[in-house]
Design a protein around this motif. Sequence first.
Motif, mmCIF file in Angstrom:
data_model
loop_
_atom_site.group_PDB
_atom_site.id
_atom_site.type_symbol
_atom_site.label_atom_id
_atom_site.label_comp_id
_atom_site.label_asym_id
_atom_site.label_seq_id
_atom_site.Cartn_x
_atom_site.Cartn_y
_atom_site.Cartn_z
ATOM 1 N N LEU A 150 0.710 -1.544 0.131
ATOM 2 C CA LEU A 150 -0.162 0.028 0.011
ATOM 3 C C LEU A 150 0.698 1.704 -0.170
ATOM 4 O O LEU A 150 0.782 2.678 -0.577
ATOM 5 C CB LEU A 150 -1.260 0.223 1.234
ATOM 6 N N GLY A 151 1.810 1.152 0.645
ATOM 7 C CA GLY A 151 2.989 2.699 0.861
ATOM 8 C C GLY A 151 3.508 2.192 -1.049
ATOM 9 O O GLY A 151 3.691 3.793 -1.352
ATOM 10 N N ASP A 152 3.951 1.264 -1.106
ATOM 11 C CA ASP A 152 4.263 1.111 -2.673
ATOM 12 C C ASP A 152 3.036 1.875 -3.773
ATOM 13 O O ASP A 152 3.352 3.036 -4.529
ATOM 14 C CB ASP A 152 4.659 0.432 -2.492
ATOM 15 N N ALA A 153 1.735 1.498 -3.022
ATOM 16 C CA ALA A 153 1.018 1.547 -4.152
ATOM 17 C C ALA A 153 0.942 3.567 -4.077
ATOM 18 O O ALA A 153 0.478 4.504 -5.322
ATOM 19 C CB ALA A 153 -0.207 2.312 -3.912
ATOM 20 N N PHE A 154 0.721 4.421 -2.973
ATOM 21 C CA PHE A 154 1.118 5.396 -3.142
ATOM 22 C C PHE A 154 2.446 6.662 -3.600
ATOM 23 O O PHE A 154 1.915 7.202 -4.596
ATOM 24 C CB PHE A 154 0.710 6.748 -1.960
ATOM 25 N N PHE A 155 3.833 5.743 -3.434
ATOM 26 C CA PHE A 155 4.043 5.834 -3.979
ATOM 27 C C PHE A 155 4.417 6.317 -5.579
ATOM 28 O O PHE A 155 4.094 6.989 -6.210
ATOM 29 C CB PHE A 155 5.229 5.372 -3.795
ATOM 30 N N ILE A 320 -0.049 16.718 -5.416
ATOM 31 C CA ILE A 320 -0.636 15.483 -5.524
ATOM 32 C C ILE A 320 0.681 14.217 -4.695
ATOM 33 O O ILE A 320 0.296 13.894 -4.529
ATOM 34 C CB ILE A 320 -1.234 15.505 -6.925
ATOM 35 N N SER A 321 1.841 15.143 -5.775
ATOM 36 C CA SER A 321 2.590 13.703 -6.216
ATOM 37 C C SER A 321 3.128 13.667 -4.712
ATOM 38 O O SER A 321 3.965 12.820 -4.186
ATOM 39 C CB SER A 321 3.412 14.554 -6.690
ATOM 40 N N TYR A 322 3.166 15.093 -4.233
ATOM 41 C CA TYR A 322 4.042 15.035 -2.636
ATOM 42 C C TYR A 322 3.736 14.459 -1.994
ATOM 43 O O TYR A 322 3.379 13.920 -0.329
ATOM 44 C CB TYR A 322 4.202 16.716 -2.495
ATOM 45 N N ARG A 323 1.935 14.819 -1.692
ATOM 46 C CA ARG A 323 1.051 14.417 -0.738
ATOM 47 C C ARG A 323 0.582 12.849 -0.799
ATOM 48 O O ARG A 323 0.854 12.071 -0.348
ATOM 49 C CB ARG A 323 -0.603 14.822 -1.212
ATOM 50 N N ALA A 324 0.375 12.048 -1.612
ATOM 51 C CA ALA A 324 0.509 11.034 -2.347
ATOM 52 C C ALA A 324 2.134 10.266 -1.347
ATOM 53 O O ALA A 324 2.108 9.268 -0.937
ATOM 54 C CB ALA A 324 0.500 10.596 -3.718
ATOM 55 N N ILE A 325 3.229 11.261 -1.808
ATOM 56 C CA ILE A 325 4.234 9.808 -0.782
ATOM 57 C C ILE A 325 4.777 10.844 0.541
ATOM 58 O O ILE A 325 4.781 9.980 1.342
ATOM 59 C CB ILE A 325 5.650 10.680 -2.049
ATOM 60 N N ALA A 326 3.874 11.770 0.453
ATOM 61 C CA ALA A 326 4.134 11.628 2.238
ATOM 62 C C ALA A 326 2.764 10.798 3.216
ATOM 63 O O ALA A 326 2.825 10.404 4.267
ATOM 64 C CB ALA A 326 2.458 13.206 2.267
ATOM 65 N N ILE A 327 1.579 10.465 2.652
ATOM 66 C CA ILE A 327 0.714 9.405 2.778
ATOM 67 C C ILE A 327 1.496 8.086 3.301
ATOM 68 O O ILE A 327 0.867 7.352 3.482
ATOM 69 C CB ILE A 327 -0.475 9.381 1.976
ATOM 70 N N GLY A 328 2.197 8.336 1.793
ATOM 71 C CA GLY A 328 2.121 6.848 1.416
ATOM 72 C C GLY A 328 3.986 5.867 2.162
ATOM 73 O O GLY A 328 4.075 5.402 2.861
ATOM 74 N N PHE A 329 4.220 7.136 3.222
ATOM 75 C CA PHE A 329 6.233 6.853 3.134
ATOM 76 C C PHE A 329 5.521 6.109 4.985
ATOM 77 O O PHE A 329 5.965 4.948 5.303
ATOM 78 C CB PHE A 329 6.610 7.938 3.990
ATOM 79 N N PRO A 330 4.632 7.213 6.102
ATOM 80 C CA PRO A 330 4.270 6.155 7.509
ATOM 81 C C PRO A 330 4.209 4.635 7.063
ATOM 82 O O PRO A 330 4.292 4.028 7.926
ATOM 83 C CB PRO A 330 3.963 7.416 8.004
ATOM 84 N N VAL A 331 3.169 4.688 5.845
ATOM 85 C CA VAL A 331 2.685 3.573 5.346
ATOM 86 C C VAL A 331 3.607 2.315 5.231
ATOM 87 O O VAL A 331 3.827 0.732 5.965
ATOM 88 C CB VAL A 331 1.101 3.764 4.702
#
Length: 417
Positions: A150-155, A320-331
């Motif tokens: 799931l983290g990779d998916a947000f990346f 959008i790119s930043y927010r996606a990575i910011a969500i994916g990083f802690p996951v």
Amino acid sequence: MNLIDFSGDAFIVAFTLYCVAFIMYALAVMGRRFRKRDPEAHLAKWGKIAFVTTTIGLIGHLLYFFTRWAGSGHVPVSNMYEFMSFLSMAIMIAFLVLYFIYKKSLLGLFALPLAILIMAYAAVFPQQVQPLIPSLQSYWLGIHVTLAALGDAFFAVGFIAGLMHLLRTVNFSGTDKGSRREQRWLELVMFAIVVLIGFILSVYSFRAAGYQAEFNQTLVDPKTENSTIVKVEYNMPPLVAPYQSETESMQSFLGMKSPLMEAPSWMHGVNAGRKLNTVVWSLITGLILYGLLRLILRKPLAKVIQPALHRLDPDDLDEISYRAIAIGFPVFTLGGLIFAMIWAEIAWGRFWGWDPKEVWALITWLFYSVYLHLRLSRGWQGKYSSWLSVIGFIVVMFTLVGVNLIIAGLHSYAGTD
């Protein structure tokens, strides 16, 4: 019909609906370009239809996941087919989350092809339900792998938005050194995507043709110096034979009746030669496909795509790119590192063992740590941030695919056949 068969049918339905939704997104963009009256309404209408189709496809994908789970008795993420299938599903979930936040339907024009490619790549691997080896018989398997994916998916969504930002902002009419450098690097990214498509096409083509070759490979244990002979099967013409092997049977291909070379000795493992052969065929097919596309389009691929994105706000794509990575990083931190180390302690009696997959997971985490640091502390935005999001996902894909194809390790159980 049992649950496993039903899950396979649901997978095919999801794949088909994703393809239909992608075509709808493409038609929406093309129709907007040629529609003189109210092109934005045309895009909004067909974008919503494509979004609904994507949502129905995701429902089918979820049906695949839960019915395979029920039929197999364990979370279906234990081999490459199951993991890549889950990753593609997670990418669609991440896309929908970001869509509800930003309402940018054109993200689907890039998210769907990525999910489709990963699903097609997943289908290359054996699809039978396999009994779990002892180290995988733990509930930590599901927690670790699903959260990491799931983290990779947000990346992946961050990569999509970052790539769209670059396609939107790179100056293809510029002749200065900086513009030419950006053009070359962006086209290299497009070439890498074509190579992935080439890999899938070559595997399916030779599989449909029923190609097969067999080798007897001599493996020597470096500790005991005892040797064993194992059979290695190829489903693609062997440009590269296994190290220290003899040909048992080989179908002729374009007049080639024997392998062109042998895998180098430093590539260890019974499947090393076959993996290298797959990489070589992917590059060859990708080069041919890329050459044909350039011949037909007579332009760099990135330059062909750019006009479809001219109405998008680059700042929105960057956000959008930043927010996606910011969500994916802690996951990813939880799934790819913390829970992974807990599971490693339970399965192998140590938190960390410098296995290749572990090392590259750490590299991935460190890279995105640097991305967030530069973004938040140094103000790296726009093209700088987008390039990092693209490079970061290349690191992710090497961790998921390249390590399995090139490097042997404890995680090689993940279905490299």
